[in-house]
Design a protein around this motif. Structure first.
Motif, short mmCIF file in Angstrom:
data_model
loop_
_atom_site.label_atom_id
_atom_site.label_comp_id
_atom_site.label_asym_id
_atom_site.label_seq_id
_atom_site.Cartn_x
_atom_site.Cartn_y
_atom_site.Cartn_z
N ALA A 59 26.46 9.73 -36.06
CA ALA A 59 26.01 9.97 -37.44
C ALA A 59 25.22 8.77 -37.96
N SER A 60 25.70 7.57 -37.70
CA SER A 60 25.00 6.40 -38.21
C SER A 60 23.65 6.19 -37.54
N MET A 61 23.52 6.58 -36.28
CA MET A 61 22.27 6.42 -35.55
C MET A 61 21.34 7.63 -35.72
N LYS A 62 21.84 8.69 -36.37
CA LYS A 62 21.09 9.93 -36.56
C LYS A 62 20.69 10.53 -35.21
N VAL A 63 21.63 10.49 -34.28
CA VAL A 63 21.42 11.01 -32.93
C VAL A 63 22.42 12.13 -32.68
N VAL A 64 21.97 13.18 -32.01
CA VAL A 64 22.83 14.29 -31.61
C VAL A 64 22.81 14.36 -30.09
N GLU A 65 23.98 14.37 -29.50
CA GLU A 65 24.09 14.55 -28.05
C GLU A 65 24.11 16.04 -27.76
N ALA A 78 17.65 10.86 -21.24
CA ALA A 78 17.79 9.54 -20.65
C ALA A 78 18.47 9.67 -19.29
N GLU A 79 17.92 8.97 -18.33
CA GLU A 79 18.51 8.93 -16.99
C GLU A 79 19.39 7.69 -16.94
N LEU A 80 20.64 7.87 -16.50
CA LEU A 80 21.62 6.79 -16.48
C LEU A 80 22.10 6.53 -15.05
N GLU A 81 22.64 5.33 -14.84
CA GLU A 81 23.15 4.98 -13.51
C GLU A 81 24.48 5.64 -13.21
N SER A 82 25.25 5.96 -14.25
CA SER A 82 26.56 6.57 -14.03
C SER A 82 26.82 7.65 -15.07
N ALA A 83 27.85 8.43 -14.85
CA ALA A 83 28.20 9.52 -15.78
C ALA A 83 28.49 8.94 -17.16
N PHE A 84 28.26 9.73 -18.16
CA PHE A 84 28.36 9.30 -19.55
C PHE A 84 29.29 10.23 -20.30
N ASP A 85 30.27 9.65 -21.02
CA ASP A 85 31.25 10.45 -21.75
C ASP A 85 30.84 10.77 -23.18
N GLY A 86 29.83 10.09 -23.69
CA GLY A 86 29.38 10.35 -25.05
C GLY A 86 29.85 9.28 -26.01
N ALA A 87 29.23 9.28 -27.17
CA ALA A 87 29.53 8.29 -28.21
C ALA A 87 30.45 8.90 -29.25
N SER A 88 30.98 8.04 -30.09
CA SER A 88 31.87 8.50 -31.16
C SER A 88 31.05 9.24 -32.22
N PRO A 89 31.67 10.17 -32.91
CA PRO A 89 30.96 10.90 -33.97
C PRO A 89 30.41 9.97 -35.05
N LYS A 90 31.12 8.89 -35.37
CA LYS A 90 30.64 7.95 -36.39
C LYS A 90 29.37 7.25 -35.94
N LEU A 91 29.32 6.84 -34.67
CA LEU A 91 28.12 6.19 -34.15
C LEU A 91 26.95 7.16 -34.15
#
Length: 117
Positions: free
Chosen positions: A41-47, A26-39
């Motif tokens: 896991a619940s979204m089944k997404v790995v950064e 994903a291309e974003l407008e600004s830097a991204f710090d990442g999501a919480s581990p709980k989010l």
């Protein structure tokens, strides 16, 4: 014998689930710090990675589908400017050993109804 069959079936299920995940950038407008581990896991997404290049910011995600990616960004209240799929595994030894400029051509633009553009 039943025990061996059980483990074989479990192994097949787990490897199939892992193989079904796709990688998205994903291309974003600004830097991204990442999501919480709980989010995550619940979204089944790995950064997998986050980086900047030529004034643009990117996050590399692994998810079962683009629907999971959309839900992930909705939960974060972020809208990417573009979404790409990967023609290879971002962390595979062959691709990860390349300089960033040589990895970016593996990004394939994909339709993104939840993106800004």
């Amino acid at each position: 014998m039943k025990r061996r069959s059980y483990f074989a079936a479990l192994f097949a299920l787990l490897t199939t689930q892992a193989a079904m995940a796709d990688q998205f950038v994903a291309e974003l407008e600004s830097a991204f710090d990442g999501a919480s581990p709980k989010l995550l896991a619940s979204m089944k997404v790995v950064e997998l990675d986050a980086f900047g290049h030529n004034g643009k910011h990117y996050v590399v995600l692994e998810a079962p589908s683009d629907g999971h990616v959309e839900a992930y960004f909705f939960a974060l209240d972020l809208k990417p400017t573009a979404l790409h799929t990967l023609g290879a595994d971002w962390n595979a030894p062959g691709l990860s050993s390349l300089p960033l400029e040589n990895r970016l051509p593996f990004l394939q633009p994909t339709r993104c109804d939840f993106c800004l553009s």
